[in-house]
Design a protein around this motif. Structure first.
Motif, PDB file in Angstrom:
ATOM      1  N   TYR A 262     -47.487 -69.477 -37.544  1.00 41.41           N
ATOM      2  CA  TYR A 262     -46.944 -68.714 -36.179  1.00 41.41           C
ATOM      3  C   TYR A 262     -45.582 -68.935 -36.027  1.00 41.41           C
ATOM      4  CZ  TYR A 262     -46.363 -67.839 -31.149  1.00 41.41           C
ATOM      5  OH  TYR A 262     -45.844 -67.507 -29.907  1.00 41.41           O
ATOM      6  N   ALA A 263     -45.210 -70.351 -36.051  1.00 40.62           N
ATOM      7  CA  ALA A 263     -43.782 -70.760 -35.892  1.00 40.62           C
ATOM      8  C   ALA A 263     -43.043 -70.110 -37.032  1.00 40.62           C
ATOM      9  CB  ALA A 263     -43.531 -72.150 -35.867  1.00 40.62           C
ATOM     10  N   VAL A 264     -43.495 -70.109 -38.336  1.00 44.21           N
ATOM     11  CA  VAL A 264     -42.620 -69.651 -39.375  1.00 44.21           C
ATOM     12  C   VAL A 264     -42.344 -68.223 -38.908  1.00 44.21           C
ATOM     13  CG1 VAL A 264     -42.602 -68.870 -41.581  1.00 44.21           C
ATOM     14  CG2 VAL A 264     -43.203 -71.088 -41.149  1.00 44.21           C
ATOM     15  N   ILE A 265     -42.950 -67.367 -38.544  1.00 47.27           N
ATOM     16  CA  ILE A 265     -42.755 -66.009 -38.510  1.00 47.27           C
ATOM     17  C   ILE A 265     -42.267 -65.800 -37.013  1.00 47.27           C
ATOM     18  CG2 ILE A 265     -44.022 -63.483 -37.988  1.00 47.27           C
ATOM     19  CD1 ILE A 265     -46.166 -64.416 -39.804  1.00 47.27           C
ATOM     20  N   ARG A 266     -42.505 -66.525 -35.921  1.00 46.18           N
ATOM     21  CA  ARG A 266     -41.890 -66.244 -34.677  1.00 46.18           C
ATOM     22  C   ARG A 266     -40.718 -66.650 -34.615  1.00 46.18           C
ATOM     23  NH1 ARG A 266     -43.838 -62.964 -31.576  1.00 46.18           N
ATOM     24  NH2 ARG A 266     -45.486 -64.214 -30.237  1.00 46.18           N
ATOM     25  N   ILE A 267     -40.364 -68.041 -35.223  1.00 47.77           N
ATOM     26  CA  ILE A 267     -39.243 -68.902 -34.990  1.00 47.77           C
ATOM     27  C   ILE A 267     -38.184 -68.650 -36.111  1.00 47.77           C
ATOM     28  CG2 ILE A 267     -38.312 -71.032 -34.178  1.00 47.77           C
ATOM     29  CD1 ILE A 267     -40.935 -71.548 -32.715  1.00 47.77           C
ATOM     30  N   ALA A 268     -38.839 -69.118 -37.227  1.00 44.90           N
ATOM     31  CA  ALA A 268     -38.058 -69.346 -38.524  1.00 44.90           C
ATOM     32  C   ALA A 268     -37.552 -67.897 -38.593  1.00 44.90           C
ATOM     33  CB  ALA A 268     -38.818 -69.936 -39.615  1.00 44.90           C
ATOM     34  N   LEU A 269     -38.519 -66.984 -38.923  1.00 41.14           N
ATOM     35  CA  LEU A 269     -37.968 -65.568 -39.250  1.00 41.14           C
ATOM     36  C   LEU A 269     -37.403 -64.619 -38.128  1.00 41.14           C
ATOM     37  CD1 LEU A 269     -40.914 -64.533 -41.526  1.00 41.14           C
ATOM     38  CD2 LEU A 269     -38.927 -66.047 -42.200  1.00 41.14           C
ATOM     39  N   GLY A 270     -37.859 -64.948 -36.884  1.00 40.88           N
ATOM     40  CA  GLY A 270     -37.207 -64.157 -35.786  1.00 40.88           C
ATOM     41  C   GLY A 270     -36.297 -64.730 -35.190  1.00 40.88           C
ATOM     42  N   LEU A 271     -35.721 -65.813 -35.242  1.00 38.75           N
ATOM     43  CA  LEU A 271     -34.637 -66.363 -34.653  1.00 38.75           C
ATOM     44  C   LEU A 271     -33.474 -66.779 -35.708  1.00 38.75           C
ATOM     45  CD1 LEU A 271     -35.821 -68.844 -32.167  1.00 38.75           C
ATOM     46  CD2 LEU A 271     -35.365 -66.474 -31.621  1.00 38.75           C
ATOM     47  N   ILE A 482     -56.747 -55.661 -36.069  1.00 37.92           N
ATOM     48  CA  ILE A 482     -55.711 -56.852 -36.194  1.00 37.92           C
ATOM     49  C   ILE A 482     -54.531 -56.199 -36.954  1.00 37.92           C
ATOM     50  CG2 ILE A 482     -54.901 -59.111 -37.645  1.00 37.92           C
ATOM     51  CD1 ILE A 482     -57.319 -59.496 -35.804  1.00 37.92           C
ATOM     52  N   LEU A 483     -54.362 -55.243 -37.613  1.00 42.15           N
ATOM     53  CA  LEU A 483     -53.110 -54.693 -38.354  1.00 42.15           C
ATOM     54  C   LEU A 483     -52.410 -53.698 -37.608  1.00 42.15           C
ATOM     55  CD1 LEU A 483     -54.726 -54.168 -42.071  1.00 42.15           C
ATOM     56  CD2 LEU A 483     -53.380 -55.930 -41.290  1.00 42.15           C
ATOM     57  N   SER A 484     -52.942 -53.011 -36.764  1.00 46.65           N
ATOM     58  CA  SER A 484     -52.459 -51.982 -35.964  1.00 46.65           C
ATOM     59  C   SER A 484     -51.436 -52.641 -34.856  1.00 46.65           C
ATOM     60  CB  SER A 484     -53.127 -51.018 -35.462  1.00 46.65           C
ATOM     61  OG  SER A 484     -53.461 -51.267 -34.119  1.00 46.65           O
ATOM     62  N   PRO A 485     -51.780 -53.804 -34.366  1.00 46.40           N
ATOM     63  CA  PRO A 485     -50.866 -54.570 -33.536  1.00 46.40           C
ATOM     64  C   PRO A 485     -49.884 -55.339 -34.316  1.00 46.40           C
ATOM     65  CG  PRO A 485     -53.136 -55.402 -32.700  1.00 46.40           C
ATOM     66  CD  PRO A 485     -53.316 -54.196 -34.088  1.00 46.40           C
ATOM     67  N   ALA A 486     -50.288 -55.829 -35.124  1.00 46.86           N
ATOM     68  CA  ALA A 486     -49.400 -56.834 -36.219  1.00 46.86           C
ATOM     69  C   ALA A 486     -48.482 -55.702 -36.729  1.00 46.86           C
ATOM     70  CB  ALA A 486     -50.152 -57.301 -37.244  1.00 46.86           C
ATOM     71  N   ALA A 487     -48.466 -54.603 -37.059  1.00 47.17           N
ATOM     72  CA  ALA A 487     -47.392 -53.847 -37.627  1.00 47.17           C
ATOM     73  C   ALA A 487     -46.203 -53.824 -37.023  1.00 47.17           C
ATOM     74  CB  ALA A 487     -48.055 -52.372 -37.919  1.00 47.17           C
ATOM     75  N   PRO A 488     -46.142 -53.642 -35.668  1.00 51.58           N
ATOM     76  CA  PRO A 488     -44.989 -53.577 -35.053  1.00 51.58           C
ATOM     77  C   PRO A 488     -44.066 -54.900 -35.103  1.00 51.58           C
ATOM     78  CG  PRO A 488     -46.442 -52.937 -33.511  1.00 51.58           C
ATOM     79  CD  PRO A 488     -47.128 -53.129 -34.722  1.00 51.58           C
ATOM     80  N   VAL A 489     -44.748 -56.015 -35.166  1.00 51.44           N
ATOM     81  CA  VAL A 489     -44.198 -57.400 -35.372  1.00 51.44           C
ATOM     82  C   VAL A 489     -43.764 -57.535 -36.688  1.00 51.44           C
ATOM     83  CG1 VAL A 489     -44.861 -59.878 -35.139  1.00 51.44           C
ATOM     84  CG2 VAL A 489     -45.802 -58.397 -33.523  1.00 51.44           C
ATOM     85  N   ALA A 490     -44.313 -57.156 -37.552  1.00 50.41           N
ATOM     86  CA  ALA A 490     -43.770 -57.222 -39.174  1.00 50.41           C
ATOM     87  C   ALA A 490     -42.648 -56.293 -39.370  1.00 50.41           C
ATOM     88  CB  ALA A 490     -45.038 -56.713 -39.925  1.00 50.41           C
ATOM     89  N   GLN A 491     -42.646 -55.149 -38.684  1.00 49.80           N
ATOM     90  CA  GLN A 491     -41.607 -54.246 -38.703  1.00 49.80           C
ATOM     91  C   GLN A 491     -40.392 -54.611 -38.085  1.00 49.80           C
ATOM     92  OE1 GLN A 491     -41.804 -51.143 -40.689  1.00 49.80           O
ATOM     93  NE2 GLN A 491     -39.945 -51.622 -40.505  1.00 49.80           N
ATOM     94  N   TRP A 492     -40.733 -55.182 -36.950  1.00 49.09           N
ATOM     95  CA  TRP A 492     -39.320 -55.791 -36.268  1.00 49.09           C
ATOM     96  C   TRP A 492     -38.715 -56.781 -36.863  1.00 49.09           C
ATOM     97  CZ3 TRP A 492     -38.632 -60.559 -33.878  1.00 49.09           C
ATOM     98  CH2 TRP A 492     -37.433 -60.862 -32.992  1.00 49.09           C
ATOM     99  N   THR A 493     -39.639 -57.869 -37.519  1.00 47.36           N
ATOM    100  CA  THR A 493     -39.223 -58.850 -38.461  1.00 47.36           C
ATOM    101  C   THR A 493     -38.363 -58.362 -39.464  1.00 47.36           C
ATOM    102  OG1 THR A 493     -41.084 -60.321 -37.674  1.00 47.36           O
ATOM    103  CG2 THR A 493     -39.527 -61.307 -39.277  1.00 47.36           C
TER     104      THR A 493
END
Lengths: 503, 497
Positions: A262-271, A482-493
């Motif tokens: 979670y931290a890798v995707i949210r923080i390492a990649l997001g920030l 799982i995948l449909s809510p995950a798609a916007p996060v992945a796309q945003w990143t």
């Protein structure tokens, strides 16, 4: 403002207090486990509600649902708010954590038989802080809950674990504490670096100058690398996983590594997208090495739990691989696969470790060479082990297959040569099948007593294991949950670097 | 109003001078202890009233004392520390026919009076007199267990080094007076600031650092601490760690950091500046304290080294503050650093107080202070073990306990200064400290007791003292806002600009 996410933390926290208060009850083990199960079930219901809320009201790119904001500390020059929120990344993790928490409480009923009130109290405290970590949108609060999870885990391993539990517990706490301390440094460095001093993740996103991203990225990565764990930060993990009691394993191996994912995707990649993009190749190498290392070392293990532990290292390498592949290529498939994989890995690994507890209780050992003939002696356990292994291997009826496929495809769009990673599931399949052959088909070695154990797993316990596996089968069909809510996060990143490329 | 401070002084003086008469009336039980507790409560109440009325009269007793918020913070803290030390002494100090408890509590009262006056001192001579008023009784208290050899050794070692440090402070005071012609700290600091060309000014500041450094037990002036903490009666060790050490800090804040507008200790400027000196001391103190603590076999020595390490964290805030004194652009960091330092001083008193008192009860009940004694303590003495576990976690900086926030403020404050490496060192040291804190917690909860496994009785009054301290650790962790504001209000204004 809704209070759903606060409830997610407060319900298990209250449960922790209530179960601890029951310690004055003489011989109240069964009562305590019922009370704990009730609180865990309530958490599961709220988590389910929150998850489906996010599913039906999928937040747009870069935003969060069910947000809460409680002011906590505000001083000139230093402020921390308890900001909570869910999106397509955290919602599946919250749901799967509550499922694992619930099943872990249920499987403890047969596997834990001393000092139950303290045990369930710590287990629910861990569950509460897990919920807090996945929902918090403030770096300091995230760190706080992350740390708070380690303390009950230390006691759960150290008091209720196997023979070398004390050594394992101390090693666990020192490794993970050091890792997260380094991560905290990265968070602090951000504070004065940006013009608006804040620890709030959504307001930090996109505001950090590239020059300031490198060291915090490294610091966060070290924290995550210990927790995942990836080679060479994994020294604590096989010991801790081996020594922990089986129901705690489900949390320890199923949920704690997800903090890091979670931290890798949210923080390492997001920030820190620019820095992550520049060095993605290095992280991908680490990830792929970790995938192969875990798989090959798992092949050599003779203890069921140690084997599952190394499998876990291999699988968490996939998560890291998928995440950084998306940064490099801009193809959101990698992160989507990583999120799905985190969900399926938590359940598959939870079922395996729980089974290892039942196997040990029946046969008195977890050593693969000493087991054997389980197909004859304890057919139900053997069947469950075969099914759970298939889930971990990623054989098609289980959604793990889909997740690994997505990650590998995402990886190929970054570097074609990473196609070599298809070998990892092959090796994984190889050692799982070899293990199954030895413990189920081969006869037990004549010199040991294990061959005589014929008491099969009880129907209630079998149901607990089955409950881990049912969602995995369902998810193959309903993977869009799982995948449909995950798609916007992945796309945003992905857009942080490749803005509009794949949109 | 200054009357409140006067009342506190009077209450403690009456206790200090009156209690010994009980010796001749044969009242050697716990009566002297209760009398001291009453006096301390009265003094504490009046100091709190002084803080609450917010009076900042600058010149009670001429210009010797100042009733400011920095003084209030330390006065409340040190009186509170003496209060819980006195309350714990009721259990930990044997009060039989042959004991000298009246003198014990009288000495404790003198020490409290000294700490109270140090907190408010704004004159070098007043500060020195108060310093001695605090120090001399504690030499006797360290050796209070006359029949114990270690207690005697501790007292002698502590007295010799204490006298040396007093002499050094006195020398620094005379140099300062010679250069500036005043003993008022504010005036002396301002005047020293204009004498950058004189190397003696730098020497005076350094001597202050050394002299106060003994009490703060910062490396390399820490050698007395482990022996004294181990040999002294445990409540007195708690007083050293939680009380007199903090008096050293307030003296350093009043004197060294006020003078740190001088900034550079040599006429040419260059590397030899106050923040640089403090940064090196902080590095050495943190690292050596933690490394030495890892290898200890005696609980009181372990706590002594941990206490040294904690002083190193506090110095990090001093570095930020003194750097801000010389560099106006870093005023915000300076304020944050000092806020963190004051908050950590408060926290450390509470955390270390709980740890030492818990260790004291274990030594009293189980007869040994070696770490093996703590095996399985969670079964044998659940209240004590719980209090010590919480205080250890807080000392290691585990959220959401009090120590986490103060360390966070301290490390955050230096991150954007040239001393960012101190934050890295500090965080790594925190991780290192988990090695011994976690090791003791493992002994208490995961290991089985070595010999007997029966539950040992924990006196209710003692459990209350521990309970209050633990409640404070948790409350400051969950609701740090009010305490941080309190600490922030006490931060002395930057003198340079």
């Amino acid at each position: 403002m809704s209070y759903v996410l606060s409830l997610l933390v407060l319900i298990p926290l209250l449960g922790s207090g209530v179960t601890f208060a029951l310690s004055s009850l003489r011989g109240g083990g069964r009562t305590t486990s019922n009370v704990a199960a009730a609180f865990a079930f309530a958490t599961l219901l709220v988590a389910g509600y929150a998850f489906f809320w996010v599913y039906w009201h999928t937040p747009t790119l870069g935003t969060y649902a069910l947000t809460e904001d409680h002011p906590w500390i505000s001083l000139p020059g230093f402020g921390v708010d308890i900001t909570l929120g869910l999106d397509g990344l955290s919602a599946p993790l919250v749901l799967v954590s509550s499922i694992v928490g619930m099943l872990s409480v249920l499987s403890s009923r047969t596997l834990i038989d001393k000092r139950e009130p303290a045990y369930y109290s710590l287990l629910l405290l861990a569950l509460a802080s897990v919920m807090g970590a996945f929902t918090s949108l403030n770096l300091i609060v995230f760190y706080l809950f992350w740390e708070l999870t380690l303390i009950p885990m230390f006691f759960l391993i150290g008091v209720w674990g196997g023979d070398r539990r004390k050594y394992a517990a101390l090693k666990f706490i020192i490794f993970t504490f050091a890792g997260s301390a380094v991560m905290l440094l990265g968070f602090l460095a951000l504070y004065f670096g940006v013009s608006t001093s804040t620890f709030d993740i959504p307001s930090l996103a996109g505001r950090i100058p590239t020059g300031l991203q490198y060291l915090p990225l490294l610091a966060v990565f070290v924290g995550c690398a210990v927790e995942l764990p990836v080679f060479p930060f994994h020294g604590w993990q096989p010991d801790a996983y081996e020594q922990a009691p089986a129901p705690v394993n489900a949390l320890l191996s199923g949920i704690l590594p997800k903090f890091a994912g979670y931290a890798v995707i949210r923080i390492a990649l997001g920030l820190f997208p620019q820095a992550a993009y520049q060095y993605a190749w290095a992280f991908i190498i680490v990830a792929i090495f970790s995938m192969f290392y875990g798989a090959v070392v798992a092949l050599l293990q003779s203890d069921l739990k140690r084997m599952f532990a190394y499998t876990s290292i291999s699988h968490m390498g996939f998560v890291l691989f998928g995440a950084f592949a998306t940064v490099l290529s801009g193809n959101p498939l990698g992160i989507e696969g990583a999120i799905l994989l985190m969900f399926t890995h938590a359940l598959a690994t939870g079922s395996l470790f729980t089974l290892s507890g039942f196997v040990e209780k029946q046969s008195g050992t977890r050593k693969i060479p000493l087991l054997g003939g389980m197909g004859q002696r304890v057919p139900l356990t053997a069947a469950l082990l075969a099914v759970a292994s298939s889930a971990a291997m990623g054989i098609p009826p289980f959604a793990s297959f889909l997740a690994e496929l997505m990650v590998i495809s995402g990886g190929i769009s970054a570097y074609t040569s990473t196609a070599i990673t298809v070998l990892v599931p092959v090796i994984t399949g190889g050692y799982f099948l070899w293990m199954l052959k030895r413990v189920i088909i081969d006869p037990a070695p004549p010199a040991t007593d294990t061959g005589k154990a014929t008491e099969d797993v009880s129907r209630a316990d079998a149901t607990v294991v089955a409950l881990y596996l049912v969602p995995l089968v369902l998810l193959t069909v309903f993977s869009f949950l799982i995948l449909s809510p995950a798609a916007p996060v992945a796309q945003w990143t992905a857009n942080l670097i490749h803005g509009g490329l794949h949109a | 109003m200054a009357e409140y401070i006067l009342f506190a002084v009077a209450a403690l003086s009456v206790a200090a001078l009156g209690v010994p008469f009980l010796q001749y009336r044969g009242r050697r039980g716990s009566l002297p202890g209760y009398l001291l507790i009453v006096a301390l409560l009265a003094a504490l109440a009046s100091v709190i009233l002084n803080a609450a009325t917010g009076s900042t009269s600058s010149a009670p007793f001429g210009a010797l004392l100042a009733s400011d918020s920095l003084g209030n913070l330390f006065a409340i803290l040190t009186l509170f520390v003496t209060l819980f030390v006195a309350a714990a002494s009721l259990t930990l100090i044997p009060s039989g026919r042959s004991s000298n408890t009246p003198f014990y509590y009288s000495l404790l009262s003198f020490a409290a009076l000294g700490m109270l006056l140090i907190s408010y001192s704004v004159d070098l001579l007043m500060l020195f007199v108060a310093w001695e008023l605090m120090s001399i009784p504690t030499y006797a208290l360290a050796g209070f267990q006359k029949s114990k050899e270690e207690s005697n050794e501790a007292a002698v070692k502590y007295a010799v080094l204490g006298a040396l440090s007093s002499a050094i402070i006195l020398y620094a005071i005379s140099l300062t007076y010679g250069l500036t012609g005043t003993t008022n700290i504010g005036a002396a600091a301002a005047s020293l600031g204009s004498q950058l060309t004189d190397p003696v000014a730098g020497l005076a500041v350094l001597l202050f650092v050394v002299g106060f450094g003994f009490k703060m037990s910062i490396v390399p002036f820490h050698m007395w601490a482990p022996d004294a903490y181990e040999g002294a009666p445990t409540p007195i060790a708690a007083l050293f760690a939680a009380g007199t050490k903090k008096a050293g800090f307030v003296a350093a804040i009043r004197v060294v950091l006020a003078i740190s507008t001088v900034y550079s200790l040599t006429p040419q400027g260059g590397l030899f500046t106050i923040p640089n000196v403090l940064a090196v001391l902080a590095l050495a103190t943190m690292t050596l304290g933690n490394l030495a603590a890892l290898t200890q076999k005696s609980m009181t020595r372990l706590l002594a080294y941990s206490s040294i390490a904690q002083a190193g964290y506090i110095l990090v805030g001093f570095v930020a503050y003194s750097y801000g004194q010389g560099n106006p652009a870093f005023a915000q960091q300076a304020e944050l650093g000092m806020t963190g330092a004051l908050f950590h001083i408060i926290n450390h008193s509470v955390m270390k107080g709980a740890a030492f008192l818990g260790a004291g009860l274990v030594i009293l009940k189980l007869g040994s202070g070696s770490v093996e004694t703590f095996n399985g303590l969670g079964r044998r003495m659940p209240v004590t073990a719980f209090a010590m576990a919480i205080s250890f976690l807080a000392l290691a900086g585990v959220p959401p306990l009090s120590g986490f926030w103060s360390k966070l403020l301290l490390f955050t404050s230096v991150l954007s200064t040239p001393f960012a490496w101190l934050a890295v060192v500090g965080v790594l040291n925190s991780a290192l400290s988990m090695g011994y804190y976690g090791w003791v917690i493992k002994r208490m909860y995961l290991d089985e007791p070595d010999g007997e496994t029966t539950r040992v009785e924990e006196p209710a009054s003692f459990a209350v003292v521990l309970g209050v301290l633990v409640a404070l650790i948790i409350a400051f962790g969950l609701f740090p806002g009010p305490v941080i504001s309190f600490a922030r209000d006490a931060v002395p204004a930057l003198a340079g600009h």
